[in-house]
Write an enzyme that holds these catalytic residues in place. Structure first.
Site, mmCIF file in Angstrom:
data_model
loop_
_atom_site.group_PDB
_atom_site.id
_atom_site.type_symbol
_atom_site.label_atom_id
_atom_site.label_comp_id
_atom_site.label_asym_id
_atom_site.label_seq_id
_atom_site.Cartn_x
_atom_site.Cartn_y
_atom_site.Cartn_z
ATOM 1 N N SER B 51 -6.457 9.003 -10.263
ATOM 2 C CA SER B 51 -6.813 8.086 -9.182
ATOM 3 C C SER B 51 -8.049 7.263 -9.484
ATOM 4 O O SER B 51 -8.403 6.388 -8.717
ATOM 5 C CB SER B 51 -7.032 8.855 -7.882
ATOM 6 O OG SER B 51 -8.014 9.842 -8.081
ATOM 7 N N HIS B 90 -13.977 10.427 -6.610
ATOM 8 C CA HIS B 90 -13.741 9.055 -6.165
ATOM 9 C C HIS B 90 -15.050 8.320 -6.004
ATOM 10 O O HIS B 90 -16.129 8.917 -6.041
ATOM 11 C CB HIS B 90 -12.984 9.056 -4.815
ATOM 12 C CG HIS B 90 -11.523 9.316 -4.966
ATOM 13 N ND1 HIS B 90 -10.693 9.504 -3.898
ATOM 14 C CD2 HIS B 90 -10.733 9.407 -6.055
ATOM 15 C CE1 HIS B 90 -9.461 9.709 -4.333
ATOM 16 N NE2 HIS B 90 -9.462 9.663 -5.634
ATOM 17 N N ASP B 116 -9.968 6.838 1.282
ATOM 18 C CA ASP B 116 -9.615 8.256 1.327
ATOM 19 C C ASP B 116 -9.464 8.817 2.720
ATOM 20 O O ASP B 116 -9.419 10.037 2.881
ATOM 21 C CB ASP B 116 -10.690 9.070 0.598
ATOM 22 C CG ASP B 116 -10.609 8.857 -0.890
ATOM 23 O OD1 ASP B 116 -11.525 9.338 -1.580
ATOM 24 O OD2 ASP B 116 -9.650 8.243 -1.348
#
Lengths: 245, 174
Positions: B51, B90, B116
């Site tokens: 990701s 992230h 998210d």
């Protein structure tokens, strides 16, 4: 003393030590590469309207839409150890209690600019073609690269760029807040070593960022006279449609 | 193999066992020492998903630092979703609060289209910097961590490696 197992072990151990030393050397050597980044960021238009976070939400929050011009020369950030550059423009504005709570910040636009040596990946920035050229030669396509045609990684020239994300405050109200700033930030992703972020001050051969800030105030809430085109966000040419995580 | 074991004196056997235990405990203490130095429960993590591509690929090793409580937008953080034990790597795209109120962060993977919000626990819209975040990424080494992904996806590899290491320790009489 000289059986195969010992030899394999010694070779493997030596390989690991050398690999570690080379990686450490590469990571430290970036300090020797001079940097002189510069950028000019200008706010073109800002509006505050009411909207919903999702189409099924019941609450209406205030969203701010901005358009900006960016002219950046960050080519000196790309050295032998640069894998990619994560460029972002953030809007920061004072919180509800500026004396005790620091300013809130949100990214409104970002771009991933890979170095020319990085393997091709769909999630990289595609620089839009210059609008001036579009009117002169309507058949000229955008270069498909993360920099304008004839440039090199690190050159970004945007005019009247729409943001990728909208600005909203956690309280839902953003109209009439003063002292907001649009600023340019970057994050250099190395091939190996430490990640570095924007530096405004000069450290050794690395000069700080010149320019790259624009101050503005959020206007009062606009009624119904807002143009739909001004509210759109623009995701850009890159493809990042992966699901979360 | 058992012949060589049987010929060892009890003292030599005990010395071998102690050696082995010392190696294990040194590794463990190095890990825990690094945890204390970086103030993070897991100062070195392996990237498990794609990701954050193209910045981080699966199998990359990340070094975390948790002593900077003033996390800025654009930093890459590793956090645990409340109630689950999966670390997610992230980038921070929004921050609110700080100072006298808890610092709240919104994150998004570079390779994801949406932020998210779906990943967080029910009713949670933002991450709490002091509670959810394990650390902020400061260093990166490519590929090295792929071994741990292989070990977790093929459990028989773990047993095979342990057997191999035990054999080499026992068969070497230095």
């Amino acid at each position: 003393m000289h059986n195969t197992l010992t030899r394999v072990q010694n070779v493997f151990g030596f390989f690991t030590s050398v690999a570690f030393a080379v990686a450490a050397g590469i990571a430290m050597s970036v300090l020797l590469s001079p940097q002189a980044p510069s950028a000019s960021l200008e706010l073109k238009n800002v509006q505050v309207v009411k909207g919903r976070p999702h189409y099924y939400s019941t609450k209406r929050e205030e969203y701010a839409h901005v358009k900006f011009d960016l002219d950046a020369d960050l080519t000196s950030l790309f050295n032998w150890n640069t894998k990619q550059l994560y460029l972002s423009i953030t809007a920061s504005y004072p919180s509800s209690d500026p004396s005790t709570i620091p300013p809130s910040e949100a990214v409104i636009w970002d771009a991933i600019i890979p170095s020319d040596y990085a393997p091709l990946h769909p999630n990289t920035y595609i620089h839009p073609a210059s609008k001036a050229k579009k009117s002169a030669k309507p058949k000229k396509k955008e270069s498909g690269k993360p920099y304008p045609a004839g440039g090199s990684p690190g050159i970004v020239r945007l005019e009247n760029q729409k943001p990728k994300y909208q600005i909203t405050d956690v309280s839902g109200k953003i109209a009439k807040r003063g002292n907001a700033t649009l600023s340019l930030h970057w994050n250099v992703q190395p091939w190996v070593g430490a990640l570095v972020w924007t530096n405004k001050n000069s450290i050794g051969r690395w000069q700080g960022l010149q320019g790259g800030e624009a101050k503005f105030d959020f206007p009062p809430l606009k009624g119904t006279e807002v143009k739909k085109d001004d509210l759109k966000t623009e995701t850009g040419g890159e493809r990042n449609r992966g699901s979360p995580a | 193999m058992f012949g060589s074991l049987a010929s060892l004196q009890p003292r030599q056997l005990a010395a071998q066992v102690l050696n082995f235990a010392l190696v294990l405990s040194t590794a463990f203490m190095l890990w825990k020492g690094l945890s204390v130095f970086a103030d993070s429960s897991s100062p070195i993590v392996v990237v498990l998903s794609g990701s954050m591509e193209p910045a981080f690929q699966r199998g990359d090793l990340l070094f975390l630092w948790n002593r900077g409580q003033e996390t800025q937008v654009g930093e890459v953080v590793v956090y645990n979703v409340r109630g689950k034990d999966i670390p997610i790597v992230h980038r921070v795209i929004q921050r609110f609060g700080g100072g006298s109120t808890p610092l709240q962060l919104l994150t998004k993977g570079d390779n994801n289209a949406a932020d998210d919000t779906e990943l967080y626990a029910r009713g949670q819209s933002y991450l709490d910097r002091s509670q959810d975040v394990i650390g902020s990424v400061v260093g990166y080494v490519p590929f090295v961590g792929y071994v741990t992904i292989l070990l977790s996806e093929y459990p028989w590899l773990k047993t095979a490696m342990l057997v191999f290491m035990a054999l080499t320790v026992v068969l070497q009489r230095e």
